[in-house]
Write an enzyme that holds these catalytic residues in place. Sequence first.
Site, PDB file in Angstrom:
ATOM      1  N   VAL A  49       0.839  -1.204   0.000  1.00 52.23           N
ATOM      2  CA  VAL A  49       0.000   0.000   0.000  1.00 52.23           C
ATOM      3  C   VAL A  49       0.876   1.256   0.000  1.00 52.23           C
ATOM      4  CG1 VAL A  49      -1.803   1.296   1.222  1.00 52.23           C
ATOM      5  CG2 VAL A  49      -1.920  -1.199   1.107  1.00 52.23           C
ATOM      6  N   CYS A  50       1.933   1.256   0.786  1.00 52.99           N
ATOM      7  CA  CYS A  50       2.830   2.419   0.832  1.00 52.99           C
ATOM      8  C   CYS A  50       3.511   2.633  -0.516  1.00 52.99           C
ATOM      9  CB  CYS A  50       3.873   2.244   1.927  1.00 52.99           C
ATOM     10  SG  CYS A  50       3.179   2.169   3.595  1.00 52.99           S
TER      11      CYS A  50
END
Length: 153
Positions: A43-44
């Site tokens: 996600v990052c």
Amino acid sequence: MLQKNDVAPDFTLYATPDQKITLSEFKGKNVILAFYPADWSPVCSDQMALYNETLKFFKKYDAEIFGISVDSKWCHLAFSQSRNLHFPLLADFEAKGEIAKQYGVYDDEEGECKRALFVINKDGIIEWSYLSPTAINPGADGILDALETLKTK
């Protein structure tokens, strides 16, 4: 978590192994702080890639963006190079999470930053903040809306 109209705490953090960035040096510009849990997480990685693609829109609003996590300056360097990022990632590494704590977005249980966004105006005042669920990419729409609001002030 700090909110609209709070003064953004000043800080100095490593952006590269030999360069530090101080928030107050950017007075006179709008600043976006994107706190995130960890380099290399899916996600990052997606979130930072999105901001990299959105840089031209941020620049239209005279805004600089900085990613911040508790990863080290060396980890940030490798991550940034691997993702071809064109904005600084700042290492809130020592003392671990000190800046995230000042902004109220440190996760004591996980030992990392929460996924949080701040838009700071040219005077160093927070104009907008958002805390996203850790597993969800918050995108850029909220940032762009906040910057658009600043444009009309």
